[in-house]
Scaffold this active site. Structure first.
Site, PDB file in Angstrom:
ATOM      1  N   HIS A 105     -23.148  42.375   1.939  1.00 32.52           N
ATOM      2  CA  HIS A 105     -23.956  41.562   1.030  1.00 32.52           C
ATOM      3  C   HIS A 105     -25.099  40.902   1.779  1.00 32.52           C
ATOM      4  O   HIS A 105     -24.985  40.581   2.960  1.00 32.52           O
ATOM      5  CB  HIS A 105     -23.112  40.500   0.327  1.00 32.52           C
ATOM      6  CG  HIS A 105     -22.339  39.620   1.257  1.00 32.52           C
ATOM      7  ND1 HIS A 105     -21.150  40.013   1.835  1.00 32.52           N
ATOM      8  CD2 HIS A 105     -22.583  38.365   1.723  1.00 32.52           C
ATOM      9  CE1 HIS A 105     -20.698  39.037   2.602  1.00 32.52           C
ATOM     10  NE2 HIS A 105     -21.553  38.040   2.564  1.00 32.52           N
ATOM     11  N   HIS A 107     -27.602  37.534   1.475  1.00 30.87           N
ATOM     12  CA  HIS A 107     -27.827  36.231   0.847  1.00 30.87           C
ATOM     13  C   HIS A 107     -29.329  36.057   0.628  1.00 30.87           C
ATOM     14  O   HIS A 107     -30.121  36.320   1.542  1.00 30.87           O
ATOM     15  CB  HIS A 107     -27.389  35.091   1.772  1.00 30.87           C
ATOM     16  CG  HIS A 107     -25.935  35.071   2.116  1.00 30.87           C
ATOM     17  ND1 HIS A 107     -25.053  34.189   1.555  1.00 30.87           N
ATOM     18  CD2 HIS A 107     -25.204  35.814   2.989  1.00 30.87           C
ATOM     19  CE1 HIS A 107     -23.844  34.372   2.070  1.00 30.87           C
ATOM     20  NE2 HIS A 107     -23.907  35.359   2.942  1.00 30.87           N
TER      21      HIS A 107
HETATM   22  P1  5GP Z   1     -20.399  35.630   4.137  1.00 24.87           P
HETATM   23  O1  5GP Z   1     -19.903  34.521   4.985  1.00 24.87           O
HETATM   24  O2  5GP Z   1     -19.349  36.720   4.060  1.00 24.87           O
HETATM   25  O3  5GP Z   1     -21.740  36.141   4.503  1.00 24.87           O
HETATM   26  O4  5GP Z   1     -20.614  35.012   2.715  1.00 24.87           O
HETATM   27  C1  5GP Z   1     -19.747  35.105   1.657  1.00 24.87           C
HETATM   28  C2  5GP Z   1     -20.362  34.274   0.537  1.00 24.87           C
HETATM   29  O5  5GP Z   1     -19.600  34.510  -0.631  1.00 24.87           O
HETATM   30  C3  5GP Z   1     -20.350  32.773   0.781  1.00 24.87           C
HETATM   31  O6  5GP Z   1     -21.670  32.275   0.718  1.00 24.87           O
HETATM   32  C4  5GP Z   1     -19.475  32.224  -0.334  1.00 24.87           C
HETATM   33  O7  5GP Z   1     -19.965  31.017  -0.849  1.00 24.87           O
HETATM   34  C5  5GP Z   1     -19.509  33.329  -1.359  1.00 24.87           C
HETATM   35  N1  5GP Z   1     -18.313  33.473  -2.164  1.00 24.87           N
HETATM   36  C6  5GP Z   1     -17.014  33.337  -1.759  1.00 24.87           C
HETATM   37  N2  5GP Z   1     -16.184  33.577  -2.777  1.00 24.87           N
HETATM   38  C7  5GP Z   1     -16.948  33.877  -3.845  1.00 24.87           C
HETATM   39  C8  5GP Z   1     -16.646  34.221  -5.209  1.00 24.87           C
HETATM   40  O8  5GP Z   1     -15.500  34.298  -5.635  1.00 24.87           O
HETATM   41  N3  5GP Z   1     -17.703  34.472  -6.036  1.00 24.87           N
HETATM   42  C9  5GP Z   1     -19.000  34.389  -5.603  1.00 24.87           C
HETATM   43  N4  5GP Z   1     -19.953  34.650  -6.501  1.00 24.87           N
HETATM   44  N5  5GP Z   1     -19.323  34.064  -4.331  1.00 24.87           N
HETATM   45  C10 5GP Z   1     -18.303  33.816  -3.462  1.00 24.87           C
END
Ligand code: 5GP
Length: 143
Positions: A105, A107
């Site tokens: 993903h 951001h």
């Molecule tokens: P990472 O640390 O893997 O780059 O980011 C994961 C992102 O997913 C975080 O910014 C967190 O806030 C978001 N996130 C975690 N759980 C969920 C969820 O159930 N739904 C959505 N829409 N975002 C989520």
């Protein structure tokens, strides 16, 4: 492959299968975008490919080449919809780099002069606020 295998039992895999809800802002045959539930700034959204990969390290370049134009399109829409001064785009690979959900993903985070970001994976946003923010971006895409 040098890294760990993709595990479809992750939150974004569940969102893709419709097992848990999301505030969707964009979808096409290859890509889904939705609001981050713990936004670091109003309008923080996530863009994911439908094809499974853990992160950039194991992604098919053909998937990335379809994904990046959508990341750009949504970054522009978020900047306009939230009248931001700038946009931060982040993408983490593996826990040591800050990754917490193991489906690739990007951001997209609206930024404002002098305003610090809220913490990564910090506080859950209200559902109504997320819905309204999704509508702002959808409106901008349709404009
Ligand atoms: P990472 O640390 O893997 O780059 O980011 C994961 C992102 O997913 C975080 O910014 C967190 O806030 C978001 N996130 C975690 N759980 C969920 C969820 O159930 N739904 C959505 N829409 N975002 C989520």
């Amino acid at each position: 492959m040098s890294g760990q295998a993709y595990d479809s039992n992750n939150i974004f895999g569940k969102i893709l299968r419709g097992e848990i809800p999301c505030h969707r802002v964009y979808e096409d045959a290859d890509t889904l975008a939705f609001m981050d539930v713990m936004p670091q700034s109003p309008g923080h959204l996530l863009v994911i490919p439908k094809t499974p990969s853990r992160n950039v390290l194991d992604a098919d370049p053909a998937v990335l080449s379809k994904l990046m134009p959508i990341v750009q399109k949504l970054a522009k829409a978020a900047k306009d919809a939230f009248e931001a001064d700038g946009i931060t785009i982040t993408q983490f690979n593996e826990p040591a780099a800050g990754q917490t959900v193991f489906h690739l993903h990007f951001h997209i985070v609206p930024r404002y002069e002098g305003a610090a970001l809220k913490p990564h994976s910090g506080q859950m946003e209200d559902n109504g606020v997320l819905a309204a923010n999704a509508e702002k971006i959808i409106g901008e895409l349709g404009a």
